[in-house]
Design a protein around this motif. Structure first.
Motif, PDB file in Angstrom:
ATOM      1  N   ASN A   1      49.343   4.815  45.589  1.00 44.16           N
ATOM      2  CA  ASN A   1      50.077   3.835  46.361  1.00 44.16           C
ATOM      3  C   ASN A   1      51.679   4.130  45.840  1.00 44.16           C
ATOM      4  O   ASN A   1      52.071   4.405  44.734  1.00 44.16           O
ATOM      5  N   PHE A   2      52.514   3.778  46.844  1.00 42.58           N
ATOM      6  CA  PHE A   2      53.895   3.891  46.587  1.00 42.58           C
ATOM      7  C   PHE A   2      54.467   2.719  47.229  1.00 42.58           C
ATOM      8  O   PHE A   2      54.140   2.273  48.330  1.00 42.58           O
ATOM      9  N   GLU A   3      55.607   1.816  46.538  1.00 45.17           N
ATOM     10  CA  GLU A   3      56.178   0.819  47.215  1.00 45.17           C
ATOM     11  C   GLU A   3      57.556   0.662  47.019  1.00 45.17           C
ATOM     12  O   GLU A   3      57.890   1.042  45.894  1.00 45.17           O
ATOM     13  N   TYR A   4      58.399   0.135  47.857  1.00 39.77           N
ATOM     14  CA  TYR A   4      60.098   0.094  47.491  1.00 39.77           C
ATOM     15  C   TYR A   4      60.268  -1.216  48.026  1.00 39.77           C
ATOM     16  O   TYR A   4      59.607  -1.891  48.928  1.00 39.77           O
TER      17      TYR A   4
ATOM     18  N   TYR B   1      61.761  -3.358  52.796  1.00 38.39           N
ATOM     19  CA  TYR B   1      60.468  -2.879  51.921  1.00 38.39           C
ATOM     20  C   TYR B   1      59.386  -2.148  52.508  1.00 38.39           C
ATOM     21  O   TYR B   1      59.421  -2.342  53.853  1.00 38.39           O
ATOM     22  N   GLY B   2      58.618  -1.450  52.005  1.00 36.84           N
ATOM     23  CA  GLY B   2      57.572  -0.750  52.521  1.00 36.84           C
ATOM     24  C   GLY B   2      56.559  -0.188  51.491  1.00 36.84           C
ATOM     25  O   GLY B   2      56.941  -0.264  50.177  1.00 36.84           O
ATOM     26  N   THR B   3      55.335   0.000  51.879  1.00 40.88           N
ATOM     27  CA  THR B   3      54.336   0.821  51.150  1.00 40.88           C
ATOM     28  C   THR B   3      53.848   1.961  51.894  1.00 40.88           C
ATOM     29  O   THR B   3      53.633   1.996  53.125  1.00 40.88           O
ATOM     30  N   ALA B   4      53.251   2.807  51.086  1.00 41.19           N
ATOM     31  CA  ALA B   4      52.464   4.028  51.698  1.00 41.19           C
ATOM     32  C   ALA B   4      51.453   4.234  50.506  1.00 41.19           C
ATOM     33  O   ALA B   4      51.543   4.123  49.373  1.00 41.19           O
ATOM     34  N   GLY B   5      50.179   4.677  51.078  1.00 44.87           N
ATOM     35  CA  GLY B   5      49.043   4.675  50.401  1.00 44.87           C
ATOM     36  C   GLY B   5      48.288   5.781  50.925  1.00 44.87           C
ATOM     37  O   GLY B   5      48.255   6.112  51.939  1.00 44.87           O
ATOM     38  N   TYR B   6      47.317   6.491  49.985  1.00 42.01           N
ATOM     39  CA  TYR B   6      46.251   7.419  50.508  1.00 42.01           C
ATOM     40  C   TYR B   6      45.003   7.289  49.645  1.00 42.01           C
ATOM     41  O   TYR B   6      45.150   7.064  48.436  1.00 42.01           O
ATOM     42  N   ARG B   7      43.916   7.099  50.283  1.00 39.25           N
ATOM     43  CA  ARG B   7      42.811   6.866  49.744  1.00 39.25           C
ATOM     44  C   ARG B   7      41.741   7.963  49.980  1.00 39.25           C
ATOM     45  O   ARG B   7      41.482   8.190  51.308  1.00 39.25           O
TER      46      ARG B   7
ATOM     47  N   PRO C   1      50.213  -2.599  45.834  1.00 40.28           N
ATOM     48  CA  PRO C   1      50.086  -2.338  44.287  1.00 40.28           C
ATOM     49  C   PRO C   1      50.577  -3.660  43.376  1.00 40.28           C
ATOM     50  O   PRO C   1      51.459  -4.225  43.790  1.00 40.28           O
ATOM     51  N   VAL C   2      49.748  -3.857  42.586  1.00 40.36           N
ATOM     52  CA  VAL C   2      49.837  -5.029  41.899  1.00 40.36           C
ATOM     53  C   VAL C   2      51.253  -5.138  40.857  1.00 40.36           C
ATOM     54  O   VAL C   2      51.665  -6.128  40.871  1.00 40.36           O
TER      55      VAL C   2
ATOM     56  N   ASN D   1      76.569  -4.383  45.090  1.00 41.19           N
ATOM     57  CA  ASN D   1      76.120  -5.189  46.004  1.00 41.19           C
ATOM     58  C   ASN D   1      74.520  -4.621  46.146  1.00 41.19           C
ATOM     59  O   ASN D   1      74.193  -5.480  47.142  1.00 41.19           O
ATOM     60  N   GLY D   2      74.186  -3.601  45.673  1.00 41.19           N
ATOM     61  CA  GLY D   2      72.587  -3.298  46.237  1.00 41.19           C
ATOM     62  C   GLY D   2      71.719  -3.090  44.870  1.00 41.19           C
ATOM     63  O   GLY D   2      72.257  -3.016  43.768  1.00 41.19           O
ATOM     64  N   TRP D   3      70.422  -3.171  45.196  1.00 44.36           N
ATOM     65  CA  TRP D   3      69.190  -2.870  44.459  1.00 44.36           C
ATOM     66  C   TRP D   3      68.274  -2.135  44.920  1.00 44.36           C
ATOM     67  O   TRP D   3      68.248  -2.231  46.238  1.00 44.36           O
ATOM     68  N   LEU D   4      67.489  -1.671  44.114  1.00 46.16           N
ATOM     69  CA  LEU D   4      66.244  -0.937  44.676  1.00 46.16           C
ATOM     70  C   LEU D   4      64.745  -1.146  43.636  1.00 46.16           C
ATOM     71  O   LEU D   4      65.158  -0.839  42.537  1.00 46.16           O
ATOM     72  N   ASN D   5      63.924  -1.569  43.997  1.00 44.95           N
ATOM     73  CA  ASN D   5      62.910  -1.868  43.253  1.00 44.95           C
ATOM     74  C   ASN D   5      61.781  -0.987  43.539  1.00 44.95           C
ATOM     75  O   ASN D   5      61.427  -0.977  44.951  1.00 44.95           O
ATOM     76  N   VAL D   6      61.000  -0.025  42.844  1.00 51.33           N
ATOM     77  CA  VAL D   6      60.035   1.136  43.245  1.00 51.33           C
ATOM     78  C   VAL D   6      58.994   0.863  42.248  1.00 51.33           C
ATOM     79  O   VAL D   6      58.914   0.376  40.964  1.00 51.33           O
ATOM     80  N   THR D   7      57.776   0.921  42.898  1.00 49.73           N
ATOM     81  CA  THR D   7      56.460   1.021  42.295  1.00 49.73           C
ATOM     82  C   THR D   7      55.619   2.087  42.520  1.00 49.73           C
ATOM     83  O   THR D   7      55.422   2.409  43.791  1.00 49.73           O
ATOM     84  N   LEU D   8      54.935   2.978  41.580  1.00 47.92           N
ATOM     85  CA  LEU D   8      54.168   3.975  41.738  1.00 47.92           C
ATOM     86  C   LEU D   8      52.692   3.497  41.134  1.00 47.92           C
ATOM     87  O   LEU D   8      52.633   2.706  40.052  1.00 47.92           O
ATOM     88  N   GLU D   9      51.549   3.944  41.642  1.00 48.71           N
ATOM     89  CA  GLU D   9      50.361   3.607  41.176  1.00 48.71           C
ATOM     90  C   GLU D   9      49.433   4.558  41.703  1.00 48.71           C
ATOM     91  O   GLU D   9      49.190   5.211  42.737  1.00 48.71           O
ATOM     92  N   GLU D  10      48.371   4.728  40.805  1.00 47.94           N
ATOM     93  CA  GLU D  10      47.185   5.622  40.892  1.00 47.94           C
ATOM     94  C   GLU D  10      46.001   4.744  40.535  1.00 47.94           C
ATOM     95  O   GLU D  10      46.021   4.254  39.574  1.00 47.94           O
TER      96      GLU D  10
END
Length: 853
Positions: free
Chosen positions: A285-288, A303-309, A153-154, A221-230
């Protein structure tokens, strides 16, 4: 077919965004660390690609690295990463019009080579390949089965570092053309919401996308960055009619017999054949990205991604007479009296997961990580029928039966598991800089499998448009790869930088290889530096190239794709695939002739041996005449049944086709101008000249050579090269030798305007029209494409943009009619040449809303 949700969401966004923005915290996005130019690229950005040293900027790099920031990716108006990069990097190209399933994945190619020769990394780690292999010949992207950038995801991207130089010794032996390294957003702060919608000037190709990115703190001490996309994109189509039923103007041919004459009643007449155009798709798409600091420099990351098309692409229209049968009472039954337009559909799941630990041990920086990626593609044919199965079933019934319309054709699956351990340390040995020593190892395991479809999908000649994968195609193939490398960098004297790298790789199926790279840069002054590289590369064939098999059926032909390493390929005289080998040379300079200006110029020469590609179509029969018994024997040995009445039947496969030399030059320039009350302008220019010469072509094996006059006319006689004129031109002429990008980004208070012009040099492909003619040259002249984006900040954290890509609605030339037939060897009249670098859909306009918080 798949749309609706995006449109509703965009409408909702347009209504809700102002109130949402009013309560949001107007903080900067994660792109704030960069110093951007007109394209959002950076000349002072610290890079991690092309060097193992820390603290190196793009401007100081000994190798050519272009940095494209997240803001630049948005300014292009594209909704996918590959299209955005192609708009900013002159030596990067993408396939604008793939055929069949190749139209459903987006892969990047650097410096005129195959996408398979460009390595894609995410945060420095190898990204897994797609299972969706592009098998259609006649395209410079044929055989590509590398990373599908659609599933990154951009909105998750901070910037992209593009190393336009051979780097096999540093990153892996398939980085022959260069490296695309996607750097993800990090940290607990910042967030963004973007929505865009648009369509082609023609009213086709409705497009919509939305994305949400947010950073979160996890304790101290930690952080999480999350992205959702369609993302959603509707079909497009080009051309008119079908020469089997219509004249070039789309009117029906007089005197057509029934039921062919029913074509005038088909739903989309006179555009019943929509094979030339974009697929429709919905993509999710999902990314973390996650980090945890244990203290003392020890960090856990993941980090990782998951996508369905879900996507579908139109195939060629089928005549009403294509499927018919006779009842048990002797009555003729035509179940689809208006004909049908089948579609090839995929349901694709893609995922990747990385976990690693980095820190320091005994003064050495270390990085230990494991990445697993998988891509699974289910293949379907919808709105089709099996022309051999239907008459068998109809003969058992006294009344008309309904044919099966939708088929499960099988599936592909590819997996990749990679574990790396890297060490890095500087030693002060009394030279102008510390001696930086990096070394490490990599273990990689890969699989590729084909699953058979349901029996009705491959019964007889199979479902119309795409034969199902049979138990003969089915199988799982695997291999392992182990590598070790060392990289030493130092400034032996002031202003001179040297970097030497070596890598050893061993494959379970191809043996071992040693590659190396030497890089040097000398800074004569702060204003001028020379740099150069010599490197070698090695690329083992992908498992998909080695073992893919299938049958593609059009209304007039059948093409059987043989696995190169199969007994049937050996029966046709083909040897198993060998790895590609390369030698790369580059030399160039970096100049800062004045304040706020940077110019780079790099020339390169890439010599490749045993280049892998698809053969041209090798005829077994043509209009009922046997051209090569060897080809027909290979098809029979494969167990493939061919529909009767086809104009021609043959095979193709991947093989080591050529030795090539690719050479060129790449220029980039950045400059900024402050006009005080009239705003600020960032100017950029990019230019790439790239030419591929074929130095030798493998001959056709003796087993498939034809001595008939027809066979010789079809390019299948003694001494005939393995590449047809069409396949050879796809390799050497279909991609423009010249590409220039001129861009100006103007800002004033709340306004911004990005104006980009891309100039493509001429390109060509050769077609053989029939046995009595010489190759016909399809030519696309020089073209200039203008893109415009106008933005206005309603609030400090709310921005609206409107824009147009291909502002002046430029199309490539349309295939002429020669001898009553389309000159591109297709069935449809007036189709723009599909190998066009700027596509065949014309202008596209869009609107975008962006919120930061």
């Amino acid at each position: 077919m798949y749309g609706g949700s995006v449109t509703a969401l965009l409408m909702a966004m347009g209504i809700a965004a102002p109130s949402f923005a009013a309560t949001a915290d107007a903080t900067a996005t994660a792109d704030a660390t960069t110093t951007t130019t007109a394209t959002g690229t950076s000349v002072s950005e610290v890079i991690v690609t092309g060097t193992r040293q820390t603290g190196v900027t793009a401007a100081d790099s000994a190798a050519p690295v272009q940095v494209v920031g997240s803001s630049a990716l948005l300014k292009t108006g594209a909704i996918d990463l590959a299209s955005s990069l192609a708009a900013d990097v002159p030596s990067l190209n993408i396939d604008t019009q793939g055929g069949d399933m190749a139209a459903l994945s987006i892969q990047a190619a650097l410096r005129g080579l195959s996408p398979n020769d460009t390595l894609v990394l995410v945060d420095g780690k190898r990204r897994h390949d797609t299972a969706n292999l592009g098998v259609d010949g006649g395209s410079p992207y044929s055989g590509s089965a590398t990373v599908d950038l659609s599933f990154i995801p951009v909105a998750a991207i901070d910037h992209v570092e593009v190393l336009t130089d051979g780097a096999a010794a540093q990153y892996g032996t398939d980085a022959i053309a260069g490296v695309v390294n996607v750097i993800l957003k990090k940290g607990a702060t910042g967030g963004s919401f973007d929505g865009t919608g648009g369509q082609d000037y023609s009213g086709q190709g409705a497009t919509g996308a939305w994305s949400l990115n947010k950073g979160f703190g996890l304790g101290d001490n930690g952080w999480l960055n999350v992205t959702l996309e369609e993302r959603y994109h509707d079909y497009t189509f080009a051309g008119i009619g079908d020469f089997r039923f219509q004249n070039p103007d789309g009117t029906v041919i007089p005197g057509l017999p029934s039921p062919q004459s029913n074509v005038t009643q088909s739903a989309n007449y006179p555009h019943e054949n929509r094979v030339n155009g974009d697929p429709e798709f919905n993509l999710y798409n999902f990314e973390y990205n996650f980090g945890w600091d244990f203290g003392d420099g020890l960090e856990l990351y993941s980090y990782g991604t998951a996508g369905y098309r879900l996507a579908a692409h139109f195939e060629n229209y089928r005549s009403p007479a294509k499927v018919e049968g006779v009842s048990s009472l002797g009555a003729t039954v035509i179940p689809l009296p208006l004909g049908f337009d089948p579609q090839e559909e995929i349901k694709e799941l893609d995922g990747s997961f990385t976990v690693g630990l980095k820190g320091k041990v005994i003064d050495w920086d270390f990085d230990l990580s494991t990445t697993y990626g998988e891509d699974n593609v289910g293949v379907y044919v919808i709105n089709s029928a099996n022309a051999q199965l239907f008459p068998v079933l109809q003969a058992l019934s006294p009344t008309p039966v309904a044919p099966q319309r939708n088929f499960y054709n099988g599936a592909f699956d590819s997996t990749q598991s990679t574990t790396t351990l890297d060490f890095d340390r500087g030693f002060d040995i009394g030279l102008a800089s510390p001696l930086n020593v990096a070394f490490g190892g990599e273990a990689r395991f890969e699989t590729f499998s084909i699953a058979a479809g349901e029996p009705s999908s491959y019964f007889g000649a199979g479902a119309q448009s795409f034969d199902g994968y049979t138990p003969l195609d089915q199988g799982t193939h695997s291999r392992s790869n182990y590598a070790g490398y060392i990289d030493v960098a130092v400034d032996p004297i002031e202003k001179l930088h040297l970097d030497l790298a070596g890598r050893y790789e061993t494959y379970s199926d191809f043996g071992s290889a040693v590659v190396g790279k030497g890089t040097a840069r000398y800074d004569f002054s702060p204003m001028f530096a020379l740099r150069g590289t010599i490197s070698t590369g090695f690329r083992a064939p992908t498992l998909a190239e080695e073992f893919y098999s299938g049958t593609n059926v059009s209304p007039t032909s059948a093409a059987v794709q043989l696995p190169p390493n199969s007994p049937q390929a050996a029966l046709a005289g083909f040897a198993p695939l060998k790895p590609e080998e390369s030698t790369n040379y580059s030399v160039g300079f970096v100049a800062h002739p004045m304040e706020h200006m940077q110019i780079t110029l790099d020339g390169y020469d890439i010599e490749m041996k045993n280049r892998i590609g698809p053969t041209g179509f090798i005829f077994g029969s043509f209009q009922g005449q046997t051209i090569s018994q060897g080809v027909l024997n290979a098809i029979q040995a494969r167990g493939v049944q061919i529909d009767s009445g086809l104009s021609y039947v043959g095979i193709s496969l991947f093989t080591n086709t050529t030795n090539t030399r690719t050479y060129g030059v790449e220029l980039t320039g950045n400059y900024s101008t402050d006009f005080d009350a009239y705003g600020h302008v960032d100017w950029t220019v990019g230019f790439n000249f790239n030419k591929t010469d074929v130095e030798s072509v493998a001959p056709l094996p003796a087993a498939v050579i034809s001595n008939t006059l027809t066979g010789i006319a079809l390019g299948q006689g003694p001494g005939t090269p393995i590449l047809s004129p069409n396949a050879l031109s796809a390799l050497t002429k279909a991609t423009p030798e010249e590409k220039a990008i001129l861009q100006a980004y103007w800002t004033l208070d709340k306004w911004s305007v990005n104006l980009r012009g891309t100039i493509y040099g001429p390109s060509e492909e050769d077609e053989i029209l029939n046995v009595n003619t010489q190759p016909f040259v399809e030519s696309i002249p020089v073209a200039g494409i203008v893109d415009l984006d106008i933005g206005y900040k309603i609030r400090s954290n709310l921005k609206l943009d409107i824009g147009a890509n291909n502002l002046f609605n430029t199309f490539p030339p349309k295939a002429p009619v020669i001898g009553g037939l389309p000159a591109d060897n297709g069935l449809v009249y007036s189709v723009p040449y599909t190998f066009s670098p700027y596509g065949i859909n014309g202008g596209y306009y869009y609107g975008r809303i962006s919120v930061t918080f």
